[in-house]
Design a protein around this motif. Structure first.
Motif, PDB file in Angstrom:
ATOM      1  N   THR A  15     -24.607  68.851 119.202  1.00  0.00           N
ATOM      2  CA  THR A  15     -24.418  69.057 117.646  1.00  0.00           C
ATOM      3  C   THR A  15     -25.220  70.010 117.229  1.00  0.00           C
ATOM      4  N   SER A  16     -24.944  70.323 116.102  1.00  0.00           N
ATOM      5  CA  SER A  16     -25.891  71.259 115.155  1.00  0.00           C
ATOM      6  C   SER A  16     -25.607  70.923 113.771  1.00  0.00           C
ATOM      7  N   PRO A  17     -26.645  70.903 112.985  1.00  0.00           N
ATOM      8  CA  PRO A  17     -26.688  70.585 111.326  1.00  0.00           C
ATOM      9  C   PRO A  17     -25.846  71.590 110.750  1.00  0.00           C
ATOM     10  N   ALA A  18     -25.642  72.818 111.235  1.00  0.00           N
ATOM     11  CA  ALA A  18     -25.025  73.895 110.714  1.00  0.00           C
ATOM     12  C   ALA A  18     -23.741  74.539 111.794  1.00  0.00           C
ATOM     13  N   TYR A  19     -22.906  75.177 111.415  1.00  0.00           N
ATOM     14  CA  TYR A  19     -21.754  75.787 112.415  1.00  0.00           C
ATOM     15  C   TYR A  19     -22.715  76.648 113.455  1.00  0.00           C
ATOM     16  N   PRO A  20     -22.552  76.217 114.759  1.00  0.00           N
ATOM     17  CA  PRO A  20     -23.176  76.896 115.883  1.00  0.00           C
ATOM     18  C   PRO A  20     -23.175  78.369 115.942  1.00  0.00           C
ATOM     19  N   THR A  21     -24.263  78.791 116.195  1.00  0.00           N
ATOM     20  CA  THR A  21     -24.365  80.285 116.190  1.00  0.00           C
ATOM     21  C   THR A  21     -23.905  80.850 117.522  1.00  0.00           C
ATOM     22  N   THR A  22     -23.686  82.071 117.554  1.00  0.00           N
ATOM     23  CA  THR A  22     -23.262  82.530 118.837  1.00  0.00           C
ATOM     24  C   THR A  22     -24.203  82.120 119.992  1.00  0.00           C
ATOM     25  N   LYS A  23     -25.618  82.316 119.532  1.00  0.00           N
ATOM     26  CA  LYS A  23     -26.792  81.973 120.501  1.00  0.00           C
ATOM     27  C   LYS A  23     -26.617  80.689 121.075  1.00  0.00           C
ATOM     28  N   GLN A  24     -26.503  79.804 120.031  1.00  0.00           N
ATOM     29  CA  GLN A  24     -26.392  78.272 120.644  1.00  0.00           C
ATOM     30  C   GLN A  24     -25.215  78.066 121.416  1.00  0.00           C
ATOM     31  N   LEU A  75     -14.336  76.819 123.888  1.00  0.00           N
ATOM     32  CA  LEU A  75     -15.169  76.440 122.781  1.00  0.00           C
ATOM     33  C   LEU A  75     -14.075  75.329 121.830  1.00  0.00           C
ATOM     34  N   PHE A  76     -14.579  74.095 121.417  1.00  0.00           N
ATOM     35  CA  PHE A  76     -14.224  73.617 120.396  1.00  0.00           C
ATOM     36  C   PHE A  76     -15.288  72.908 119.551  1.00  0.00           C
ATOM     37  N   VAL A  77     -14.956  73.412 118.304  1.00  0.00           N
ATOM     38  CA  VAL A  77     -15.960  73.021 117.167  1.00  0.00           C
ATOM     39  C   VAL A  77     -15.130  72.060 116.142  1.00  0.00           C
ATOM     40  N   SER A  97     -22.179  64.579 109.560  1.00  0.00           N
ATOM     41  CA  SER A  97     -23.833  64.938 109.671  1.00  0.00           C
ATOM     42  C   SER A  97     -24.088  66.342 110.161  1.00  0.00           C
ATOM     43  N   GLY A  98     -22.758  67.203 110.235  1.00  0.00           N
ATOM     44  CA  GLY A  98     -22.925  68.510 110.624  1.00  0.00           C
ATOM     45  C   GLY A  98     -21.914  68.918 111.596  1.00  0.00           C
ATOM     46  N   TYR A  99     -22.197  69.231 112.714  1.00  0.00           N
ATOM     47  CA  TYR A  99     -20.911  69.909 113.626  1.00  0.00           C
ATOM     48  C   TYR A  99     -20.991  69.276 115.150  1.00  0.00           C
ATOM     49  N   GLU A 100     -20.087  69.185 115.596  1.00  0.00           N
ATOM     50  CA  GLU A 100     -20.163  68.699 116.988  1.00  0.00           C
ATOM     51  C   GLU A 100     -19.228  69.667 117.775  1.00  0.00           C
ATOM     52  N   ALA A 101     -19.770  70.165 118.733  1.00  0.00           N
ATOM     53  CA  ALA A 101     -19.303  71.326 119.701  1.00  0.00           C
ATOM     54  C   ALA A 101     -19.067  70.816 121.003  1.00  0.00           C
ATOM     55  N   SER A 127       0.224  66.144 120.563  1.00  0.00           N
ATOM     56  CA  SER A 127      -0.797  66.841 121.256  1.00  0.00           C
ATOM     57  C   SER A 127      -1.453  65.871 122.351  1.00  0.00           C
ATOM     58  N   PRO A 128      -1.587  65.811 123.425  1.00  0.00           N
ATOM     59  CA  PRO A 128      -2.260  64.788 124.378  1.00  0.00           C
ATOM     60  C   PRO A 128      -3.866  65.374 124.530  1.00  0.00           C
ATOM     61  N   ALA A 129      -4.093  66.332 123.991  1.00  0.00           N
ATOM     62  CA  ALA A 129      -5.633  66.918 124.158  1.00  0.00           C
ATOM     63  C   ALA A 129      -6.163  67.591 122.977  1.00  0.00           C
ATOM     64  N   ILE A 130      -7.293  68.016 122.781  1.00  0.00           N
ATOM     65  CA  ILE A 130      -7.692  68.691 121.460  1.00  0.00           C
ATOM     66  C   ILE A 130      -7.526  70.119 121.857  1.00  0.00           C
ATOM     67  N   PRO A 131      -7.311  71.078 120.772  1.00  0.00           N
ATOM     68  CA  PRO A 131      -6.982  72.626 120.849  1.00  0.00           C
ATOM     69  C   PRO A 131      -8.262  72.955 121.263  1.00  0.00           C
ATOM     70  N   PHE A 132      -8.272  74.245 121.919  1.00  0.00           N
ATOM     71  CA  PHE A 132      -9.569  74.988 122.208  1.00  0.00           C
ATOM     72  C   PHE A 132      -9.445  76.481 122.181  1.00  0.00           C
ATOM     73  N   ALA A 133     -10.270  77.270 122.266  1.00  0.00           N
ATOM     74  CA  ALA A 133     -10.434  78.749 122.123  1.00  0.00           C
ATOM     75  C   ALA A 133     -11.065  79.278 123.479  1.00  0.00           C
ATOM     76  N   SER A 134     -10.572  80.190 123.863  1.00  0.00           N
ATOM     77  CA  SER A 134     -11.013  80.752 125.192  1.00  0.00           C
ATOM     78  C   SER A 134     -11.622  82.146 124.738  1.00  0.00           C
ATOM     79  N   LEU A 135     -13.050  82.410 124.841  1.00  0.00           N
ATOM     80  CA  LEU A 135     -13.665  83.448 124.338  1.00  0.00           C
ATOM     81  C   LEU A 135     -13.545  84.528 125.390  1.00  0.00           C
TER      82      LEU A 135
END
Length: 299
Positions: free
Chosen positions: A167-176, A201-203, A208-212, A269-277
């Motif tokens: 989790t993160s209070p703000a949108y997760p950074t690339t470093k996180q 990645l899925f965000v 309370s913020g963001y869950e990734a 959709s049986p599952a969450i979408p996601f991004a392949s980096l």
């Protein structure tokens, strides 16, 4: 002399009768077009246009789409510098993948012969511009026009993976994000396995913020440990995917559009979408060069 006058009078009567017959004071028109795309998709796209109306050229005059009644639309066609014809536009679904667009209306004018001729001319303008505008909708039959990119239908590329949530209070950074990916990579290596594809990645935003959630596809099933879990995907399951270039805002919009595609075509959709980096974002600061593949599992 009398015969001449009678002849002229008869001719005038016939001319006037012809004008009243062939140039009625109210002239109806209609036009329909079948499009190979779902009614939901067309409805949504036209709603976006009608809420932000922009005059579009359809010959020398302008055509503007406006909101109508009961989720319908009005097509406003300028026939002169000061007059417009507003006609209802209806969408008629044909199954799940086709739609008939139907436009009809009546052009009204005065009763005298000259007014009737003017009404006829206005009707021809309306027909010509309406036909051109409707035929322009055929561009939307291409997914690139409707969703902004090519939508591919394939099979799930990876059947097993390890995942980690944070989790993160703000949108997760690339470093996180890549810090969490590094923990997954360390676990995979220590277990004697290998990553088979780029990290995923899925965000999502929470109260309370963001869950990734990050994931790493592997060449074999691993048991997981502590806050690292394993996950199985449906072998040869169907999935939508697209390749995008741009930053995270582009990716989020792409996932939203794939969600629209799912709804438009009646998928589940049986599952969450996601991004392949695909691009290692820690090594490329220019977000316009980021290549990301987005995936959306479907039934």
């Amino acid at each position: 002399m009398k015969k001449t006058i009678l002849t002229i009078a008869l001719v005038l009567i016939l001319v006037v009768a012809a004008l009243f017959t062939y140039f009625p004071a109210q002239q109806p028109f209609e036009y329909s077009l079948k499009l190979a795309l779902p009614a939901k998709a067309l409805q949504r796209s036209l709603q976006e246009q009608s809420l932000h109306p922009v005059a579009k050229a359809a010959g020398p005059q302008e055509v503007v789409l406006r909101p109508g009644f009961y989720d319908g639309f009005l097509l406003s066609i300028a026939t002169t510098d000061s007059q417009s014809q507003n006609s209802p536009l209806k969408l008629i679904p044909l199954g799940t993948d086709s739609t008939i667009v139907y436009l009809n209306g009546v052009v009204r004018g005065g009763n005298d012969p000259l007014a009737r001729i003017a009404t006829w001319k206005r009707t021809q303008v309306v027909k010509e511009k309406a036909k051109a505008w409707l035929q322009n909708l055929q561009q939307m039959e291409q997914p690139e026009q409707l969703y902004g990119f090519k939508v591919n239908v394939g099979q799930v590329p990876d059947s097993v993976m390890v995942t980690k949530r944070f989790t993160s209070p703000a949108y997760p950074t690339t470093k996180q994000i890549y810090g969490q990916v590094a923990l997954l990579q360390q676990y995979v290596t220590s277990a004697g396995a290998q990553a088979t594809n780029p990290p995923m990645l899925f965000v999502q935003e929470t109260c309370s913020g963001y869950e990734a959630q990050v994931a790493l596809p592997t060449n074999r099933l691993l048991p997981g440990k502590a806050d690292i879990s394993y996950r199985r995907m449906v072998v040869k399951g169907n999935i939508l995917w697209a390749e995008l270039r741009g930053g995270q805002a582009t990716v989020e919009e792409g996932i939203r559009q794939l969600g629209n595609y799912v709804l438009d075509h009646g998928h589940i959709s049986p599952a969450i979408p996601f991004a392949s980096l695909v691009t290692d974002r820690t090594r490329e600061a220019d977000t316009t060069r980021w290549v990301t593949r987005i995936y959306y599992p479907i039934y």
